[in-house]
Write a protein that holds these residues in place. Structure first.
Motif, mmCIF file in Angstrom:
data_model
loop_
_atom_site.group_PDB
_atom_site.id
_atom_site.type_symbol
_atom_site.label_atom_id
_atom_site.label_comp_id
_atom_site.label_asym_id
_atom_site.label_seq_id
_atom_site.Cartn_x
_atom_site.Cartn_y
_atom_site.Cartn_z
ATOM 1 N N LYS A 412 42.014 122.476 -47.387
ATOM 2 C CA LYS A 412 42.025 122.695 -48.922
ATOM 3 C C LYS A 412 43.184 121.541 -49.262
ATOM 4 O O LYS A 412 43.097 120.872 -50.198
ATOM 5 N N ALA A 413 44.184 121.257 -48.584
ATOM 6 C CA ALA A 413 45.100 120.197 -48.956
ATOM 7 C C ALA A 413 44.413 118.650 -48.959
ATOM 8 O O ALA A 413 45.033 117.868 -49.668
ATOM 9 N N SER A 414 43.365 118.533 -48.172
ATOM 10 C CA SER A 414 42.666 117.361 -48.197
ATOM 11 C C SER A 414 42.112 117.068 -49.360
ATOM 12 O O SER A 414 41.588 115.865 -49.599
ATOM 13 N N HIS A 415 41.758 118.192 -49.988
ATOM 14 C CA HIS A 415 40.958 118.038 -51.020
ATOM 15 C C HIS A 415 41.798 117.154 -52.368
ATOM 16 O O HIS A 415 43.037 117.412 -52.708
ATOM 17 N N GLY A 416 41.239 116.157 -52.491
ATOM 18 C CA GLY A 416 41.736 115.418 -53.730
ATOM 19 C C GLY A 416 42.310 114.185 -53.145
ATOM 20 O O GLY A 416 43.289 113.451 -53.735
ATOM 21 N N ASN A 417 42.354 114.063 -51.649
ATOM 22 C CA ASN A 417 43.194 112.677 -51.053
ATOM 23 C C ASN A 417 42.518 111.720 -51.242
ATOM 24 O O ASN A 417 42.961 110.557 -50.646
ATOM 25 N N GLY A 418 41.161 111.685 -51.778
ATOM 26 C CA GLY A 418 40.316 110.633 -52.009
ATOM 27 C C GLY A 418 39.504 110.043 -50.870
ATOM 28 O O GLY A 418 38.596 109.270 -50.958
ATOM 29 N N PHE A 419 39.597 110.996 -49.637
ATOM 30 C CA PHE A 419 38.610 110.652 -48.698
ATOM 31 C C PHE A 419 37.140 110.645 -49.039
ATOM 32 O O PHE A 419 36.403 109.641 -48.590
ATOM 33 N N ASN A 420 36.664 111.956 -49.547
ATOM 34 C CA ASN A 420 35.166 111.867 -49.872
ATOM 35 C C ASN A 420 34.902 110.891 -50.783
ATOM 36 O O ASN A 420 33.807 110.242 -50.849
ATOM 37 N N GLU A 421 35.781 110.666 -51.791
ATOM 38 C CA GLU A 421 35.229 109.716 -52.741
ATOM 39 C C GLU A 421 35.234 108.453 -52.155
ATOM 40 O O GLU A 421 34.238 107.528 -52.717
ATOM 41 N N GLU A 422 36.056 108.004 -51.308
ATOM 42 C CA GLU A 422 35.709 106.719 -50.517
ATOM 43 C C GLU A 422 34.666 106.471 -49.626
ATOM 44 O O GLU A 422 34.089 105.556 -49.493
ATOM 45 N N PHE A 423 34.419 107.692 -48.859
ATOM 46 C CA PHE A 423 33.313 107.379 -47.746
ATOM 47 C C PHE A 423 31.896 108.111 -48.048
ATOM 48 O O PHE A 423 31.099 107.693 -47.319
ATOM 49 N N VAL A 424 32.127 109.060 -48.715
ATOM 50 C CA VAL A 424 30.774 109.885 -49.082
ATOM 51 C C VAL A 424 29.954 109.218 -49.866
ATOM 52 O O VAL A 424 30.303 108.988 -51.197
ATOM 53 N N ASP A 426 27.356 109.847 -52.387
ATOM 54 C CA ASP A 426 27.170 109.949 -53.836
ATOM 55 C C ASP A 426 27.808 111.429 -54.031
ATOM 56 O O ASP A 426 28.071 112.204 -53.278
ATOM 57 N N GLN A 427 27.839 111.640 -55.575
ATOM 58 C CA GLN A 427 28.237 113.065 -55.899
ATOM 59 C C GLN A 427 27.706 114.368 -55.390
ATOM 60 O O GLN A 427 28.069 115.003 -54.984
ATOM 61 N N PRO A 428 26.106 114.281 -55.721
ATOM 62 C CA PRO A 428 25.388 115.445 -54.703
ATOM 63 C C PRO A 428 25.982 115.851 -53.345
ATOM 64 O O PRO A 428 26.147 117.020 -52.891
ATOM 65 N N THR A 429 26.071 114.673 -52.559
ATOM 66 C CA THR A 429 26.524 115.207 -51.283
ATOM 67 C C THR A 429 27.782 115.444 -51.273
ATOM 68 O O THR A 429 28.503 116.145 -50.178
ATOM 69 N N ARG A 430 28.852 114.864 -51.998
ATOM 70 C CA ARG A 430 30.318 115.300 -52.169
ATOM 71 C C ARG A 430 30.243 116.931 -52.389
ATOM 72 O O ARG A 430 30.994 117.670 -51.922
ATOM 73 N N GLU A 431 29.480 117.143 -53.495
ATOM 74 C CA GLU A 431 29.426 118.640 -53.631
ATOM 75 C C GLU A 431 28.826 119.661 -52.705
ATOM 76 O O GLU A 431 29.513 120.761 -52.457
ATOM 77 N N PRO A 501 19.665 127.863 -47.178
ATOM 78 C CA PRO A 501 19.116 126.908 -46.258
ATOM 79 C C PRO A 501 19.349 125.655 -46.067
ATOM 80 O O PRO A 501 19.148 124.781 -45.326
ATOM 81 N N ASP A 502 20.161 125.046 -47.162
ATOM 82 C CA ASP A 502 20.587 123.870 -47.164
ATOM 83 C C ASP A 502 21.911 123.469 -46.756
ATOM 84 O O ASP A 502 22.544 122.418 -46.616
ATOM 85 N N ALA A 503 22.580 124.669 -46.478
ATOM 86 C CA ALA A 503 24.103 124.506 -46.056
ATOM 87 C C ALA A 503 24.501 123.598 -44.880
ATOM 88 O O ALA A 503 25.131 122.794 -44.861
ATOM 89 N N TYR A 509 25.847 115.558 -42.550
ATOM 90 C CA TYR A 509 26.334 114.223 -43.361
ATOM 91 C C TYR A 509 27.554 114.022 -42.832
ATOM 92 O O TYR A 509 27.772 112.756 -42.156
ATOM 93 N N LYS A 510 28.464 115.049 -42.598
ATOM 94 C CA LYS A 510 29.826 114.576 -42.095
ATOM 95 C C LYS A 510 29.856 114.395 -40.532
ATOM 96 O O LYS A 510 30.575 113.141 -40.211
ATOM 97 N N TYR A 511 28.902 114.844 -39.906
ATOM 98 C CA TYR A 511 29.030 114.470 -38.371
ATOM 99 C C TYR A 511 28.532 112.950 -38.169
ATOM 100 O O TYR A 511 29.163 112.361 -37.386
ATOM 101 N N LEU A 512 27.545 112.595 -38.845
ATOM 102 C CA LEU A 512 27.221 111.118 -38.684
ATOM 103 C C LEU A 512 28.006 110.213 -39.481
ATOM 104 O O LEU A 512 28.323 109.048 -38.889
ATOM 105 N N LEU A 513 28.830 110.701 -40.393
ATOM 106 C CA LEU A 513 29.635 109.656 -41.034
ATOM 107 C C LEU A 513 30.879 109.692 -40.186
ATOM 108 O O LEU A 513 31.165 108.480 -39.896
ATOM 109 N N ASN A 514 31.191 110.615 -39.465
ATOM 110 C CA ASN A 514 32.179 110.564 -38.333
ATOM 111 C C ASN A 514 31.959 109.818 -37.367
ATOM 112 O O ASN A 514 32.726 108.947 -37.020
#
Ligand code: ZN
Length: 672
Positions: A412-424, A426-431, A501-503, A509-514
């Motif tokens: 939760k604390a990482s929410h808003g630290n900018g990580f997802n905005e920087e590395f993910v 697009d918006q649908p993937t971030r959501e 079914p899409d969860a 995504y996170k696994y490949l990004l990492n």
């Protein structure tokens, strides 16, 4: 050999940054403020204790007295860490609270930072590097402040030496090759003049190598040299070293014992009291067995001298305590998975010859931490597997737990630290990540631990050590692939473990990004990947990237000069995971060293220097604190007019300095 999975430093930073989440298992409370403080390389968080109010009054009282027992040991750890710590702390705190000079001056601001660092590290050495902190305020400034606070006292020069002289108490735990580790370590586990050779000779003489139930010598003692030059042990027990603190702990344990959930738990607490009273390590062995065998109680605790990372010789345990209770709902998850272990084995994409006819899932529980103390505070592990004694683990098993309210807080604390905005990308993937990463990440871990490692079998005659230096990487890849493959299986929806079914796409995504990019932040420029888990992640990610290239399954794309991972075909990606799982299971089952070596060398070790540089640069701009820790909630005992306990309430408002000062005021039996 160590069995506690301490996730510290950058690993925690990664965990905290690599995921964002929904609020699946927690009170849905978007207003909860997770970040409490930020200084130096530290971020201090707070965590929630969901379901505390659903405990029975008896359980709440048990938790309450166990948390009291936890807080009362704080001074022990400070003293174990360095002999100056307990003398220095009240001095620093008196200056911090009472300084009447310019509190906006650069010196005071630097002093405040130092104060917060010392609190966080339980002493003057960094909790992770164990190097002594470098103060940024002046020695003259300190001496003036000291004389203002203690006009009559002559200890200022010594304390100033301890703070400012880089050669004095330079490193808490020295692991350097070829030097005397006892003499050169600044911890307080060995008295003046004691050498490493003397300690080793001393314990060699005590040890009985034929003992099948060995005594963990030195676990609860400080070794000192007498006037006659002989070594003796000061035992941590009532009437021995730390007597006042241990007496206080025992007093709270006695109260806790009255509210035990069952006779086995009461007997366990009473055995711990006996151990603290006598200091007898055979009693500690007995206690450890009773503790590990108590799996019925919902409330559980660690309290004692447990992990030996603070001792360069790996003997003496640092004092710590964690009080917790089982998260029944989340533990249901691990039970469901374990109960269906055979189904997963039967349906995996590996060759039938390599499957187990009868597979047994390992069950682990998910817990809610109620208090963190001693060596687990403020920096804390997120997973624990105890006891440490191998013979007890072999004969009686171990307890493996995940502290899910702690991982939740990181998340939760990482929410808003900018990580997802920087590395993910697009918006649908971030959501998607926001919505499903927390649960799928936890499920991935459950599948990996409960099923992945236990799946498959070696062919008859295969040497279990055939994969040699590559065995850990291949084994971790096998467990990860098993988990990745099944995360996308409709079976998880059927079992009620996922509701969409899409969860699974969030974890994919996170696994490949990492694996392709962000984990490289842990590698220094110019270096290769060495650690087995990191190798495994790059192996899997780089392999599917390459094998899927012709069908454009996964790609690395550049957008405005920045590289992103794009997944074009999740179904095909799952198939690729299945193919690699089948191949890695074959390699394992047949002991095919050459194939293992070629996979590891081709995909897992070398770093793409351009992407590495880019990741380091983009990460640096985010300014994410590499280390994190926690303040505890505050528990208050509510009594009726006759003084009988009627409730325990919990609150989360306390800030970091207030908590530290309160602990120093209320739980400091060794500094009074
Ligand atoms: Zn593993």
């Amino acid at each position: 050999m160590k069995s506690t999975l301490i996730t510290t430093g950058i690993a925690v930073a990664l965990l905290a940054t690599a995921c964002n989440s929904s609020s699946k298992d927690m009170e849905d409370n978007d207003t909860f403020d997770y970040v409490v403080d930020r200084f130096a390389d530290i971020e201090v968080l707070r965590y929630q204790v969901p379901d505390f109010d659903n405990l029975t009054l008896n359980q709440k009282l048990l938790v309450y007295y166990l948390t009291e027992a936890a807080l009362k040991g704080r001074d022990i750890l400070w003293d174990q860490n360095c002999e100056v710590n307990l003398e220095l702390r009240p001095v620093l705190e008196k200056i911090y609270t009472g300084y009447s000079g310019d509190r906006d001056s650069a010196d005071f601001k630097a002093f405040e930072k130092y104060m917060k660092q010392v609190w966080f590290a339980n002493g003057i050495h960094h909790h992770y590097s164990t190097d002594k902190f470098q103060p940024e305020f002046g020695r003259e400034w300190f001496m003036e402040a000291y004389r203002g606070a203690y006009p009559e006292d002559e200890r200022g020069e010594y304390l100033a030496e301890a703070i400012f002289n880089p050669a004095l108490y330079a490193k808490r735990v020295n692991q350097e090759d070829g030097v005397d580790l006892v003499v050169t370590s600044a911890n307080n586990l060995y008295g003046p003049g004691v050498t490493q050779a003397e300690v080793e000779a001393y314990y060699a003489a005590l040890r009985d190598t034929t003992d099948t139930q060995p005594i963990p010598y030195g676990l609860n003692t400080r070794v000192v040299k007498g006037a006659d030059g002989k070594l003796t042990e000061e035992v941590y027990r009532i009437g021995g070293r730390y007597s006042d603190a241990i007496s206080d702990i025992v007093a709270s344990l006695r109260q806790a014992s009255q509210y035990a959930e069952n006779e086995a738990q009461r007997a366990t607490i009473d055995k711990l009291i006996e151990y603290y009273t006598t200091g007898d390590l055979r009693t500690f062995n007995d206690y450890s067995i009773m503790w590990v065998e108590d799996t019925d109680s919902q409330v559980d605790f660690i309290n004692g001298f447990i992990e030996d990372y603070g001792d360069p010789l790996g003997m003496t345990g640092a004092w710590e305590s964690i009080v917790n209770f089982k998260n029944n709902e989340a533990s249901e998850r691990t039970h469901t998975i374990s109960n269906n272990a055979q189904w997963f084995e039967d349906h995996s994409p590996v060759d039938a010859r390599f499957k187990k006819d009868k597979v047994k899932g390992v069950s682990a529980k998910v817990i809610t931490a109620a208090i963190l103390a001693g060596d687990s505070y403020p920096a804390t592990p997120i997973g624990i597997n105890l006891p440490n004694a191998n013979w007890i683990r072999a004969a009686h098993g171990s307890k493996s737990v995940t502290l899910e309210n702690i991982t939740e807080a990181y998340d939760k604390a990482s929410h808003g630290n900018g990580f997802n905005e920087e590395f993910v990308i697009d918006q649908p993937t971030r959501e998607l990540l926001d919505e499903y990463l927390f649960i799928t990440d936890n499920l991935h871990t459950d599948l990996h631990e409960c099923l992945g490692h236990g799946s498959g079998k070696l062919l008859p005659g295969t040497d279990p050590t055939a994969l040699k230096a590559h065995s850990s990487t291949i084994e971790e890849a096998r467990a990860d692939l098993f988990a990745l493959y099944y995360l996308a299986d409709p079976k998880l929806l059927e079992l009620g473990l996922l509701d969409n079914p899409d969860a699974y796409k969030a974890e994919y995504y996170k696994y490949l990004l990492n694996g392709l990019m962000t984990q490289l932040v842990r590698i220094e420029s110019g270096n290769n990947i060495e650690e087995a888990h990191m190798r495994n992640r790059q192996l899997i990610a780089a392999w599917v990237l390459e094998k899927g290239a012709k069908d454009n399954v996964v790609e690395l794309v550049k957008i405005e000069g920045k590289t992103y991972v794009r997944i074009n075909d999740y179904d095909a990606l799952r198939n690729l995971f299945g193919q690699l799982l089948a191949e890695i299971q074959r390699i394992t089952s047949e002991g095919d060293y050459e194939a293992a070596r070629s996979l590891v060398e081709n995909y897992a070790v070398k770093v793409n220097p351009d992407i590495h540089r880019e990741v380091l640069e983009r990460y640096a701009k985010l300014d994410i604190a590499p280390y994190k820790g926690f303040v505890n909630p505050v528990y208050t005992l509510v009594t009726d007019e006759e003084g009988n306990p009627v409730d325990v309430t919990i609150s989360y408002e306390e800030d970091y300095p207030t908590q530290m000062l309160r602990y120093s005021a209320d739980y400091s039996p060794l500094t009074k």
